[in-house]
Motif scaffolding. Structure first.
Motif, mmCIF file in Angstrom:
data_model
loop_
_atom_site.group_PDB
_atom_site.id
_atom_site.type_symbol
_atom_site.label_atom_id
_atom_site.label_comp_id
_atom_site.label_asym_id
_atom_site.label_seq_id
_atom_site.Cartn_x
_atom_site.Cartn_y
_atom_site.Cartn_z
ATOM 1 N N MET A 1 25.497 41.264 36.914
ATOM 2 C CA MET A 1 24.520 41.045 35.864
ATOM 3 C C MET A 1 23.899 39.649 35.955
ATOM 4 S SD MET A 1 26.428 42.947 32.692
ATOM 5 C CE MET A 1 24.998 42.912 31.639
ATOM 6 N N ARG A 2 24.674 38.639 36.435
ATOM 7 C CA ARG A 2 24.192 37.261 36.459
ATOM 8 C C ARG A 2 24.234 36.701 37.884
ATOM 9 N NH1 ARG A 2 27.836 37.883 32.396
ATOM 10 N NH2 ARG A 2 29.445 36.823 33.586
ATOM 11 N N SER A 3 23.295 35.826 38.182
ATOM 12 C CA SER A 3 23.265 35.185 39.502
ATOM 13 C C SER A 3 24.253 34.026 39.608
ATOM 14 C CB SER A 3 21.863 34.655 39.808
ATOM 15 O OG SER A 3 20.983 35.736 39.969
ATOM 16 N N ASN A 4 24.684 33.492 38.468
ATOM 17 C CA ASN A 4 25.589 32.335 38.496
ATOM 18 C C ASN A 4 27.047 32.742 38.268
ATOM 19 O OD1 ASN A 4 25.398 33.032 35.831
ATOM 20 N ND2 ASN A 4 25.199 30.941 35.072
ATOM 21 N N SER A 5 27.401 33.940 38.677
ATOM 22 C CA SER A 5 28.771 34.430 38.519
ATOM 23 C C SER A 5 29.381 34.678 39.903
ATOM 24 C CB SER A 5 28.790 35.715 37.688
ATOM 25 O OG SER A 5 28.071 36.728 38.352
ATOM 26 N N ALA A 6 30.631 35.078 39.902
ATOM 27 C CA ALA A 6 31.311 35.467 41.140
ATOM 28 C C ALA A 6 31.769 36.909 40.992
ATOM 29 C CB ALA A 6 32.507 34.555 41.394
ATOM 30 N N LEU A 7 31.782 37.641 42.080
ATOM 31 C CA LEU A 7 32.334 38.986 42.077
ATOM 32 C C LEU A 7 33.736 38.934 42.669
ATOM 33 C CD1 LEU A 7 29.363 41.267 43.171
ATOM 34 C CD2 LEU A 7 30.223 40.829 40.877
ATOM 35 N N ARG A 8 34.695 39.470 41.928
ATOM 36 C CA ARG A 8 36.063 39.606 42.419
ATOM 37 C C ARG A 8 36.215 41.043 42.886
ATOM 38 N NH1 ARG A 8 40.796 41.776 39.859
ATOM 39 N NH2 ARG A 8 42.635 41.152 41.025
ATOM 40 N N VAL A 9 36.641 41.226 44.125
ATOM 41 C CA VAL A 9 36.861 42.569 44.659
ATOM 42 C C VAL A 9 38.306 42.701 45.107
ATOM 43 C CG1 VAL A 9 34.467 43.002 45.355
ATOM 44 C CG2 VAL A 9 36.021 41.879 46.947
ATOM 45 N N LEU A 10 38.825 43.907 44.957
ATOM 46 C CA LEU A 10 40.200 44.192 45.352
ATOM 47 C C LEU A 10 40.260 45.601 45.917
ATOM 48 C CD1 LEU A 10 43.376 43.924 45.273
ATOM 49 C CD2 LEU A 10 43.224 44.845 42.979
ATOM 50 N N PHE A 11 40.794 45.725 47.115
ATOM 51 C CA PHE A 11 41.157 47.027 47.679
ATOM 52 C C PHE A 11 42.671 47.074 47.706
ATOM 53 C CE2 PHE A 11 43.038 49.289 51.204
ATOM 54 C CZ PHE A 11 42.516 50.555 51.029
ATOM 55 N N SER A 12 43.235 48.180 47.263
ATOM 56 C CA SER A 12 44.672 48.403 47.349
ATOM 57 C C SER A 12 44.882 49.820 47.847
ATOM 58 C CB SER A 12 45.330 48.210 45.983
ATOM 59 O OG SER A 12 46.709 48.480 46.069
ATOM 60 N N ILE A 42 35.953 37.885 52.792
ATOM 61 C CA ILE A 42 37.084 38.561 52.144
ATOM 62 C C ILE A 42 37.613 39.570 53.147
ATOM 63 C CG2 ILE A 42 37.806 39.961 50.178
ATOM 64 C CD1 ILE A 42 35.358 38.727 48.683
ATOM 65 N N GLU A 43 38.821 39.296 53.687
ATOM 66 C CA GLU A 43 39.314 40.076 54.809
ATOM 67 C C GLU A 43 40.831 40.112 54.848
ATOM 68 O OE1 GLU A 43 38.275 38.079 58.464
ATOM 69 O OE2 GLU A 43 39.249 36.245 57.823
ATOM 70 N N ALA A 44 41.351 41.038 55.641
ATOM 71 C CA ALA A 44 42.770 41.114 55.982
ATOM 72 C C ALA A 44 42.839 41.657 57.395
ATOM 73 C CB ALA A 44 43.519 42.035 55.024
ATOM 74 N N CYS A 71 33.509 36.381 45.708
ATOM 75 C CA CYS A 71 32.265 36.121 46.423
ATOM 76 C C CYS A 71 31.247 35.558 45.440
ATOM 77 C CB CYS A 71 31.734 37.397 47.073
ATOM 78 S SG CYS A 71 30.384 37.077 48.228
ATOM 79 N N GLU A 72 30.640 34.435 45.805
ATOM 80 C CA GLU A 72 29.633 33.782 44.968
ATOM 81 C C GLU A 72 28.278 33.856 45.651
ATOM 82 O OE1 GLU A 72 31.251 29.853 44.731
ATOM 83 O OE2 GLU A 72 32.818 30.437 43.313
ATOM 84 N N GLY A 73 27.237 33.533 44.893
ATOM 85 C CA GLY A 73 25.897 33.457 45.470
ATOM 86 C C GLY A 73 25.211 34.796 45.647
ATOM 87 N N ILE A 74 25.614 35.784 44.879
ATOM 88 C CA ILE A 74 24.981 37.110 44.955
ATOM 89 C C ILE A 74 23.955 37.207 43.825
ATOM 90 C CG2 ILE A 74 25.372 39.593 44.825
ATOM 91 C CD1 ILE A 74 28.217 39.005 45.855
ATOM 92 N N ASN A 75 22.766 37.665 44.143
ATOM 93 C CA ASN A 75 21.717 37.788 43.134
ATOM 94 C C ASN A 75 22.085 38.816 42.074
ATOM 95 O OD1 ASN A 75 20.058 35.917 44.430
ATOM 96 N ND2 ASN A 75 19.131 37.491 45.718
ATOM 97 N N ILE A 106 39.424 50.594 44.774
ATOM 98 C CA ILE A 106 38.590 49.404 44.868
ATOM 99 C C ILE A 106 38.240 49.010 43.444
ATOM 100 C CG2 ILE A 106 36.389 48.441 45.615
ATOM 101 C CD1 ILE A 106 36.508 50.237 48.055
ATOM 102 N N ILE A 107 38.555 47.770 43.094
ATOM 103 C CA ILE A 107 38.278 47.246 41.756
ATOM 104 C C ILE A 107 37.273 46.107 41.927
ATOM 105 C CG2 ILE A 107 39.253 46.093 39.729
ATOM 106 C CD1 ILE A 107 41.923 47.540 40.461
ATOM 107 N N ILE A 108 36.238 46.106 41.097
ATOM 108 C CA ILE A 108 35.198 45.086 41.153
ATOM 109 C C ILE A 108 35.021 44.501 39.763
ATOM 110 C CG2 ILE A 108 32.781 44.635 41.704
ATOM 111 C CD1 ILE A 108 32.955 47.305 43.394
ATOM 112 N N GLU A 109 35.032 43.170 39.672
ATOM 113 C CA GLU A 109 34.820 42.475 38.397
ATOM 114 C C GLU A 109 33.790 41.370 38.589
ATOM 115 O OE1 GLU A 109 38.461 41.490 35.809
ATOM 116 O OE2 GLU A 109 39.167 41.366 37.887
ATOM 117 N N GLU A 110 32.971 41.164 37.594
ATOM 118 C CA GLU A 110 32.078 40.005 37.588
ATOM 119 C C GLU A 110 32.740 38.929 36.736
ATOM 120 O OE1 GLU A 110 27.421 38.843 37.022
ATOM 121 O OE2 GLU A 110 28.189 40.555 35.898
ATOM 122 N N LEU A 111 32.893 37.724 37.299
ATOM 123 C CA LEU A 111 33.574 36.639 36.616
ATOM 124 C C LEU A 111 32.623 35.458 36.454
ATOM 125 C CD1 LEU A 111 36.909 36.650 38.651
ATOM 126 C CD2 LEU A 111 36.484 37.744 36.456
#
Length: 113
Positions: A1-12, A42-44, A71-75, A106-111
């Protein structure tokens, strides 16, 4: 939703790597088709040494793993997020698969930053 946020992603889920000789595979996230540039990708990775040459054996590892990061810097706007599997630089490719015989998430959050 915002350009000044970070996306947290998780694969389990389950990751599998199989090879007769040494091999390495890399699981990584992309955002709108590109890997995260900031702060880091973001890797393993899973690396397997060679099987027993005397027995001509193959190593076939299945393990529950997680791949997680920010991950930061996403429009702002709709973002296409994917998890991929590729080779590790300077290592032979193995036979890799994702999500064998188990639930994967896969869980995705905007922080806020």
């Amino acid at each position: 939703m915002r350009s000044n946020s970070a996306l947290r992603v998780l694969f389990s889920g389950s990751l599998r790597l199989k090879c007769k000789n040494a091999c390495c595979q890399r699981w990584y996230f992309t955002f709108n088709g590109a890997e995260c540039a900031g702060p880091l990708p973001i890797e393993a990775i899973i690396y397997l040494d060679q099987g027993s040459p005397e027995l001509n054996s193959t190593i076939n590892i299945h393990r529950t793993s997680s791949v997680e990061g920010l991950c930061e810097g996403i429009n702002a706007g709709l973002v296409d997020i994917a998890i991929w599997v590729g080779t590790c630089s300077d290592y032979p490719r193995g036979d890799a698969s994702t999500g064998w015989n188990s639930v994967s998430r896969i869980i995705i959050e905007e922080l806020p930053k």
